[in-house]
Scaffold this motif. Sequence first.
Motif, PDB file in Angstrom:
ATOM      1  N   ARG A 253     -10.143  -2.511  -0.945  1.00  0.00           N
ATOM      2  CA  ARG A 253     -10.192  -3.573  -1.952  1.00  0.00           C
ATOM      3  C   ARG A 253      -9.100  -3.388  -3.003  1.00  0.00           C
ATOM      4  N   ALA A 254      -8.871  -2.156  -3.408  1.00  0.00           N
ATOM      5  CA  ALA A 254      -7.793  -1.889  -4.370  1.00  0.00           C
ATOM      6  C   ALA A 254      -6.449  -2.257  -3.752  1.00  0.00           C
ATOM      7  N   GLY A 255      -6.256  -1.881  -2.490  1.00  0.00           N
ATOM      8  CA  GLY A 255      -5.010  -2.206  -1.800  1.00  0.00           C
ATOM      9  C   GLY A 255      -4.775  -3.702  -1.714  1.00  0.00           C
ATOM     10  N   GLU A 256      -5.835  -4.457  -1.486  1.00  0.00           N
ATOM     11  CA  GLU A 256      -5.707  -5.923  -1.434  1.00  0.00           C
ATOM     12  C   GLU A 256      -5.194  -6.470  -2.764  1.00  0.00           C
ATOM     13  N   GLN A 257      -5.582  -5.848  -3.867  1.00  0.00           N
ATOM     14  CA  GLN A 257      -5.168  -6.309  -5.198  1.00  0.00           C
ATOM     15  C   GLN A 257      -3.654  -6.180  -5.408  1.00  0.00           C
TER      16      GLN A 257
ATOM     17  N   GLY B 244       9.130  -1.996  -4.013  1.00  0.00           N
ATOM     18  CA  GLY B 244       9.327  -1.409  -5.336  1.00  0.00           C
ATOM     19  C   GLY B 244       8.363  -0.320  -5.749  1.00  0.00           C
ATOM     20  N   TRP B 245       7.657   0.277  -4.797  1.00  0.00           N
ATOM     21  CA  TRP B 245       6.695   1.334  -5.120  1.00  0.00           C
ATOM     22  C   TRP B 245       7.322   2.722  -5.129  1.00  0.00           C
ATOM     23  N   VAL B 246       8.354   2.937  -4.316  1.00  0.00           N
ATOM     24  CA  VAL B 246       9.016   4.244  -4.246  1.00  0.00           C
ATOM     25  C   VAL B 246      10.528   4.054  -4.210  1.00  0.00           C
ATOM     26  N   THR B 247      11.217   5.134  -4.536  1.00  0.00           N
ATOM     27  CA  THR B 247      12.668   5.176  -4.352  1.00  0.00           C
ATOM     28  C   THR B 247      12.992   6.395  -3.506  1.00  0.00           C
ATOM     29  N   ARG B 248      14.138   6.337  -2.842  1.00  0.00           N
ATOM     30  CA  ARG B 248      14.645   7.477  -2.094  1.00  0.00           C
ATOM     31  C   ARG B 248      15.858   8.003  -2.837  1.00  0.00           C
ATOM     32  N   GLU B 249      15.838   9.292  -3.169  1.00  0.00           N
ATOM     33  CA  GLU B 249      16.933   9.898  -3.930  1.00  0.00           C
ATOM     34  C   GLU B 249      17.301  11.245  -3.319  1.00  0.00           C
ATOM     35  N   ARG B 250      18.567  11.568  -3.379  1.00  0.00           N
ATOM     36  CA  ARG B 250      19.025  12.871  -2.894  1.00  0.00           C
ATOM     37  C   ARG B 250      18.473  13.976  -3.786  1.00  0.00           C
TER      38      ARG B 250
ATOM     39  N   VAL C  92       7.597   5.088  -8.132  1.00  0.00           N
ATOM     40  CA  VAL C  92       8.102   4.344  -9.287  1.00  0.00           C
ATOM     41  C   VAL C  92       6.962   4.299 -10.301  1.00  0.00           C
ATOM     42  N   ARG C  93       7.107   5.067 -11.367  1.00  0.00           N
ATOM     43  CA  ARG C  93       6.023   5.266 -12.339  1.00  0.00           C
ATOM     44  C   ARG C  93       5.461   3.953 -12.883  1.00  0.00           C
ATOM     45  N   GLU C  94       6.322   3.009 -13.189  1.00  0.00           N
ATOM     46  CA  GLU C  94       5.848   1.748 -13.751  1.00  0.00           C
ATOM     47  C   GLU C  94       4.939   1.008 -12.767  1.00  0.00           C
ATOM     48  N   ARG C  95       5.300   1.026 -11.501  1.00  0.00           N
ATOM     49  CA  ARG C  95       4.482   0.350 -10.485  1.00  0.00           C
ATOM     50  C   ARG C  95       3.193   1.107 -10.222  1.00  0.00           C
ATOM     51  N   VAL C  96       3.277   2.418 -10.211  1.00  0.00           N
ATOM     52  CA  VAL C  96       2.095   3.232  -9.914  1.00  0.00           C
ATOM     53  C   VAL C  96       1.020   3.023 -10.984  1.00  0.00           C
ATOM     54  N   GLY C  97       1.449   2.675 -12.198  1.00  0.00           N
ATOM     55  CA  GLY C  97       0.488   2.364 -13.260  1.00  0.00           C
ATOM     56  C   GLY C  97      -0.462   1.246 -12.865  1.00  0.00           C
ATOM     57  N   GLU C  98       0.008   0.325 -12.021  1.00  0.00           N
ATOM     58  CA  GLU C  98      -0.857  -0.758 -11.525  1.00  0.00           C
ATOM     59  C   GLU C  98      -2.043  -0.188 -10.752  1.00  0.00           C
ATOM     60  N   ILE C  99      -1.787   0.832  -9.953  1.00  0.00           N
ATOM     61  CA  ILE C  99      -2.840   1.450  -9.149  1.00  0.00           C
ATOM     62  C   ILE C  99      -3.773   2.262 -10.040  1.00  0.00           C
ATOM     63  N   VAL C 100      -3.196   2.995 -10.974  1.00  0.00           N
ATOM     64  CA  VAL C 100      -4.009   3.796 -11.892  1.00  0.00           C
ATOM     65  C   VAL C 100      -4.997   2.886 -12.624  1.00  0.00           C
ATOM     66  N   ARG C 101      -4.535   1.721 -13.069  1.00  0.00           N
ATOM     67  CA  ARG C 101      -5.421   0.779 -13.765  1.00  0.00           C
ATOM     68  C   ARG C 101      -6.539   0.279 -12.860  1.00  0.00           C
ATOM     69  N   LEU C 102      -6.259   0.090 -11.574  1.00  0.00           N
ATOM     70  CA  LEU C 102      -7.302  -0.373 -10.644  1.00  0.00           C
ATOM     71  C   LEU C 102      -8.465   0.613 -10.558  1.00  0.00           C
ATOM     72  N   PHE C 103      -8.153   1.903 -10.658  1.00  0.00           N
ATOM     73  CA  PHE C 103      -9.178   2.935 -10.512  1.00  0.00           C
ATOM     74  C   PHE C 103      -9.699   3.449 -11.851  1.00  0.00           C
ATOM     75  N   ALA C 104      -9.286   2.830 -12.941  1.00  0.00           N
ATOM     76  CA  ALA C 104      -9.683   3.313 -14.269  1.00  0.00           C
ATOM     77  C   ALA C 104     -11.203   3.306 -14.438  1.00  0.00           C
ATOM     78  N   GLY C 105     -11.858   2.251 -14.010  1.00  0.00           N
ATOM     79  CA  GLY C 105     -13.317   2.176 -14.134  1.00  0.00           C
ATOM     80  C   GLY C 105     -14.017   3.287 -13.359  1.00  0.00           C
ATOM     81  N   MET C 106     -13.564   3.519 -12.151  1.00  0.00           N
ATOM     82  CA  MET C 106     -14.144   4.588 -11.329  1.00  0.00           C
ATOM     83  C   MET C 106     -13.912   5.943 -11.989  1.00  0.00           C
TER      84      MET C 106
END
Length: 162
Positions: free
Chosen positions: A39-43, A90-96, A109-123
């Motif tokens: 369900r989180a992934g669908e979001q 835009g979720w990850v980057t590849r860097e040497r 990508v920290r800014e994008r990952v914040g979206e996932i962190v917020r989804l699980f905040a209640g849990m």
Amino acid sequence: MSSVSSTDAAASRERRRTMNQITDSFREMAVVMTVLNLRAGEQVGLRDVELKALDVLMRDGAMSAKALGQRLGMHPATMTGILDKLEKSGWVTRERSPEDRRVVLIQPVRERVGEIVRLFAGMNVMANGLLDRYDAKDLETIAEFMGTMVNMAKEASEEWGA
């Protein structure tokens, strides 16, 4: 004498029932967490395995595609496809790697990952509330038990191969 043995037998049955309840709870937790992750992934438009890859990167930091694939038990070609999708969206980057320019590190990508962190905040709030009910000794026991269960699951997975 027979009352002692019947007491022992009753205690043994109760212990087995409790052990079965714990293992059944682990199995049910796996099902419920899978549903929560779906369900989180669908979001955010991600599949469960893509969420898992991001979770590993968030907790463990940047790593090579090979290391991430090994951690997730994924075939290298499958891992490449997952990373291509995560990079494109835009979720990850590849860097040497600064230490070894031949190695490409996968960075969340920290800014994008914040979206996932917020989804699980209640849990996470509910989990912290639950853990607050236990004293330090209980928490140590729970942490040891959970760590041991994780290691046992890793061993079982490794026996099946990657």
